[in-house]
Design a protein around this motif. Structure first.
Motif, mmCIF file in Angstrom:
data_model
loop_
_atom_site.group_PDB
_atom_site.id
_atom_site.type_symbol
_atom_site.label_atom_id
_atom_site.label_comp_id
_atom_site.label_asym_id
_atom_site.label_seq_id
_atom_site.Cartn_x
_atom_site.Cartn_y
_atom_site.Cartn_z
ATOM 1 N N TRP A 183 35.564 45.034 56.117
ATOM 2 C CA TRP A 183 35.662 44.867 55.104
ATOM 3 C C TRP A 183 36.108 45.171 54.054
ATOM 4 C CZ3 TRP A 183 34.765 49.525 51.473
ATOM 5 C CH2 TRP A 183 34.425 50.262 52.329
ATOM 6 N N GLU A 184 36.796 46.829 54.563
ATOM 7 C CA GLU A 184 37.908 46.989 54.118
ATOM 8 C C GLU A 184 39.297 46.173 53.029
ATOM 9 O OE1 GLU A 184 36.596 50.314 56.896
ATOM 10 O OE2 GLU A 184 37.241 48.311 57.401
ATOM 11 N N GLU A 185 39.482 45.495 54.015
ATOM 12 C CA GLU A 185 40.312 43.651 53.595
ATOM 13 C C GLU A 185 39.972 43.516 52.702
ATOM 14 O OE1 GLU A 185 42.930 42.363 57.297
ATOM 15 O OE2 GLU A 185 40.780 41.993 57.777
ATOM 16 N N MET A 186 38.696 42.726 52.741
ATOM 17 C CA MET A 186 37.491 42.162 51.573
ATOM 18 C C MET A 186 37.609 43.661 50.371
ATOM 19 S SD MET A 186 36.114 39.771 49.850
ATOM 20 C CE MET A 186 35.969 38.761 51.832
ATOM 21 N N ALA A 187 37.705 44.453 50.166
ATOM 22 C CA ALA A 187 37.497 45.741 49.235
ATOM 23 C C ALA A 187 38.605 45.503 48.785
ATOM 24 C CB ALA A 187 36.619 46.922 49.478
ATOM 25 N N GLN A 188 39.682 45.478 49.259
ATOM 26 C CA GLN A 188 41.289 45.684 48.544
ATOM 27 C C GLN A 188 41.332 44.473 47.788
ATOM 28 O OE1 GLN A 188 44.431 45.951 51.186
ATOM 29 N NE2 GLN A 188 45.942 46.606 50.139
ATOM 30 N N LEU A 199 40.559 33.308 49.329
ATOM 31 C CA LEU A 199 40.401 34.687 48.913
ATOM 32 C C LEU A 199 40.650 35.294 47.686
ATOM 33 C CD1 LEU A 199 41.314 35.906 52.236
ATOM 34 C CD2 LEU A 199 39.486 36.286 51.233
ATOM 35 N N ASP A 200 42.244 34.621 47.081
ATOM 36 C CA ASP A 200 42.686 34.928 45.610
ATOM 37 C C ASP A 200 41.784 34.358 44.481
ATOM 38 O OD1 ASP A 200 43.203 32.493 45.521
ATOM 39 O OD2 ASP A 200 44.746 32.479 45.013
ATOM 40 N N ARG A 201 40.468 33.938 45.328
ATOM 41 C CA ARG A 201 39.590 33.820 43.559
ATOM 42 C C ARG A 201 38.429 34.407 44.144
ATOM 43 N NH1 ARG A 201 41.493 28.930 41.910
ATOM 44 N NH2 ARG A 201 40.311 29.103 40.006
ATOM 45 N N LEU A 202 38.180 35.213 44.722
ATOM 46 C CA LEU A 202 36.413 35.725 44.787
ATOM 47 C C LEU A 202 36.674 36.884 44.242
ATOM 48 C CD1 LEU A 202 35.932 35.918 48.426
ATOM 49 C CD2 LEU A 202 34.718 34.960 47.081
ATOM 50 N N LEU A 203 35.294 37.885 43.364
ATOM 51 C CA LEU A 203 34.766 38.023 42.955
ATOM 52 C C LEU A 203 33.560 38.707 43.808
ATOM 53 C CD1 LEU A 203 35.850 37.689 39.608
ATOM 54 C CD2 LEU A 203 37.606 39.583 41.300
#
Length: 256
Positions: A238-243, A196-200
């Motif tokens: 999706w809110e978590e993904m956006a953040q 997750l910490d390497r996703l854009l």
């Protein structure tokens, strides 16, 4: 909720009739930051104009591989001079494109190496365009010590094996519209395994339009659809993904 479209082409001629409306619609959809890509002699000035006109639009400048045959030493010096601008956050999009036969492979590779060298000299992250050239892109990134600056693999389309090599080199993986396609098995599988910490996330608008608008012009507002698809694959909201992707982008591009 903040969204960050890390790769867009708002200066494309497809937006000439309604560019302001497109930008406003993105803001209304929650897109609070975007990176516009200037990749040749025509789009670099228009990208810089956008970045200087809007607080929330940033710029990446570089030389696209399909235009590599046209790049001169003066162009490389021009890119270098622009990298001191406060709104320029990356050198890109640079890389290799073996799909379009517009620049010989050896010329593409030379221009790619030159720009990685410039990025290392200036301490700038790089945005990578890679089409049908996975092996050579990874090899050149290794040989030119691109891990010293890192960056983003734009619209990542390779296998998990390629993804692991890019992650090992310190790169983030960016995903766009294709992860919303029903038959896009490989990018969905790669995203599922990407930390997750390497996703854009990105749109690459006006290209790579996500479902259900596939076949129509893409726009930055649609990055929310990418966030929703990525969140479903990862099993989070999706809110978590956006953040998460917003924070990742700020850190990756050094935006305060």
């Amino acid at each position: 909720m903040f969204l960050f479209d890390t790769h867009t082409h708002l200066d494309a001629p497809e937006f000439d009739e309604d560019r302001e409306e497109i930008i406003n619609r993105a803001v209304e959809a929650g897109v609070s930051k975007m990176i516009n890509i200037g990749f040749n002699r025509e789009t670099i000035p228009s990208t810089m104009k956008l970045a200087e006109s809007y607080d929330f639009i940033y710029a990446a400048v570089g030389w696209h591989p399909v235009d590599a045959i046209n790049m001169t030493e003066n162009d490389l010096e021009w890119i270098a001079s622009l990298c001191s601008h406060k709104k320029v956050v990356a050198i890109g999009e640079i890389g290799l494109d073996y799909h379009w036969d517009t620049s010989p492979k050896d010329v593409q590779q030379r221009v790619f190496r030159q720009q990685i060298g410039l990025a290392r000299e200036l301490g700038m992250p790089i945005a990578i365009h890679n089409r049908d050239a996975h092996e050579d892109v990874v090899r050149i990134l290794r040989e030119e010590k691109a891990n010293e600056v890192g960056g983003v693999m734009h619209s990542f389309s390779g296998s998990w094996e390629t993804a692991k090599m890019c992650l090992d080199l310190g790169f983030h993986l960016s995903f766009g519209g294709p992860i919303t396609f029903k038959n896009a098995r490989v990018p969905k599988e790669v995203l599922a395994q990407t930390p997750l910490d390497r996703l854009l996330i990105e749109t690459d608008s006006p290209y790579l339009t996500p479902h259900p608008f596939r076949g129509k012009r893409n726009e930055s507002a649609h990055v929310k659809l990418v966030a929703e698809a990525a969140a479903e694959i990862k099993g989070i909201t999706w809110e978590e993904m956006a953040q998460i992707t917003y924070a990742n982008a700020l850190e990756r591009f050094g935006i305060v």
